[in-house]
Scaffold this active site. Sequence first.
Site, mmCIF file in Angstrom:
data_model
loop_
_atom_site.group_PDB
_atom_site.id
_atom_site.type_symbol
_atom_site.label_atom_id
_atom_site.label_comp_id
_atom_site.label_asym_id
_atom_site.label_seq_id
_atom_site.Cartn_x
_atom_site.Cartn_y
_atom_site.Cartn_z
ATOM 1 N N ASN A 297 0.755 -1.308 0.038
ATOM 2 C CA ASN A 297 -0.028 -0.095 -0.127
ATOM 3 C C ASN A 297 0.796 1.224 0.014
ATOM 4 O O ASN A 297 0.384 2.380 -0.418
ATOM 5 C CB ASN A 297 -0.881 -0.068 1.203
ATOM 6 C CG ASN A 297 -1.547 1.360 1.498
ATOM 7 O OD1 ASN A 297 -2.420 1.594 0.869
ATOM 8 N ND2 ASN A 297 -0.957 1.822 2.491
ATOM 9 N N SER B 61 -4.509 3.178 -8.022
ATOM 10 C CA SER B 61 -5.014 4.316 -7.931
ATOM 11 C C SER B 61 -5.835 4.657 -9.281
ATOM 12 O O SER B 61 -5.550 3.853 -10.517
ATOM 13 C CB SER B 61 -4.172 5.436 -7.823
ATOM 14 O OG SER B 61 -4.741 6.753 -8.337
ATOM 15 N N TYR C 104 3.343 10.553 -11.184
ATOM 16 C CA TYR C 104 2.547 9.753 -10.089
ATOM 17 C C TYR C 104 1.452 8.771 -10.907
ATOM 18 O O TYR C 104 1.404 7.628 -10.851
ATOM 19 C CB TYR C 104 1.575 10.612 -9.313
ATOM 20 C CG TYR C 104 0.781 9.730 -8.391
ATOM 21 C CD1 TYR C 104 1.131 9.018 -7.242
ATOM 22 C CD2 TYR C 104 -0.613 9.757 -8.533
ATOM 23 C CE1 TYR C 104 0.386 8.488 -6.420
ATOM 24 C CE2 TYR C 104 -1.534 9.076 -7.622
ATOM 25 C CZ TYR C 104 -0.998 8.290 -6.605
ATOM 26 O OH TYR C 104 -1.890 7.591 -5.747
ATOM 27 N N LYS D 281 1.432 4.390 -11.133
ATOM 28 C CA LYS D 281 0.194 3.804 -10.548
ATOM 29 C C LYS D 281 -0.092 2.930 -11.554
ATOM 30 O O LYS D 281 -0.528 1.550 -11.435
ATOM 31 C CB LYS D 281 -0.850 4.630 -10.093
ATOM 32 C CG LYS D 281 -0.775 5.361 -8.549
ATOM 33 C CD LYS D 281 -0.533 4.165 -7.700
ATOM 34 C CE LYS D 281 -0.367 4.614 -6.369
ATOM 35 N NZ LYS D 281 0.015 3.540 -5.241
ATOM 36 N N THR E 208 -6.864 12.008 2.969
ATOM 37 C CA THR E 208 -5.637 11.594 3.663
ATOM 38 C C THR E 208 -4.742 12.679 3.460
ATOM 39 O O THR E 208 -4.954 13.656 2.734
ATOM 40 C CB THR E 208 -5.132 10.262 3.036
ATOM 41 O OG1 THR E 208 -4.630 10.453 1.858
ATOM 42 C CG2 THR E 208 -5.888 8.879 3.183
#
Length: 275
Positions: free
Chosen positions: A118, A170, A185, A189, A219
Amino acid sequence: MSMSFEECVRPRSLRNVPQIADHVMDQFKVSKKVCVVTGASGGIGRAVAEALAEAGASVVNACRSETPELEAWAANLAQRCGVTIVNRRCDVTDAVQVNEVLAAIYKQFGRIDVFVANAGIAIPKSIADQTLEEYHEQMAVNVDGVFYCAKCIEPIFKKQGFGNFIITGSISGRVVTVPIDHTVYNTTKAAAIHLGRSLAREWRYFARVNIVSPGYIDTAMSTCSASINEACRMAVMGRQGDVTELKGVYTFLASDASSFITGAEFTVDGGYTLP
Ligand code: NDP
């Protein structure tokens, strides 16, 4: 998989159906399972660790940073759920450390049933603004880290003859989210998701591999107002998800209730990626 007609008609021996409970509520129990969660010091990882403990599993929080707050949280969780919770320092970009941590966990528990890869980071910037160091940092955690975890757990899963690997992907590995520049990013993913799908085939004789792809979740990674606005604008549900809303899907995948599921990607995005 393409096959010739001869290959299709060649008789094959079917593999056995695993011994799982008949009652559906029993299928969802993960008691007696040993689960490792990376990036469990906060956010989604912590919620996953909590979910698995609440469902009865022994949980190892593999965290880059160990703090007194983490220790207190883990001790409280262990007491509340009546399960064993262990914290292990583990930087997923360090393959040697990942290997040592897994060896220690295997020695302590004698088995590892579920591994949740994770841990992840995002450095939202355009290619023009992103430094090479920032590029490599994201690749190191989000791609190399998942690979190292897979490589180090494989001998254990193989030896046991069973295993369950869950990757946090994601939606940005499939769709280009806006308005923040997430090019690197997103790329990491996409790689992690495809790594997972490929592994599901490679490990077909001894382990299941699945991916959970969240949308915008509240988050530390998604606190900027642009993320929150984007979730409101694009998610059918008009908001970011809460980490508690991910607990169910990880527990389902960790449990025997998903015993015939491998190579699948579960999108949990409040309808963000609806066409
Ligand atoms: P957080 O920033 O809250 O948590 C990230 C976790 O990853 C932290 O526990 C962090 O540890 C850990 N971590 C980072 N680098 C390393 C490393 N080198 N080794 C071990 N652990 C590391 O973010 P989220 O909880 O949101 O992110 C969790 C996962 O979910 C990530 O893979 C992310 O990409 C993915 N995700 C998040 C979404 C969101 O909207 N929040 C959406 C889609 C996917 P430390 O405390 O030490 O920094």
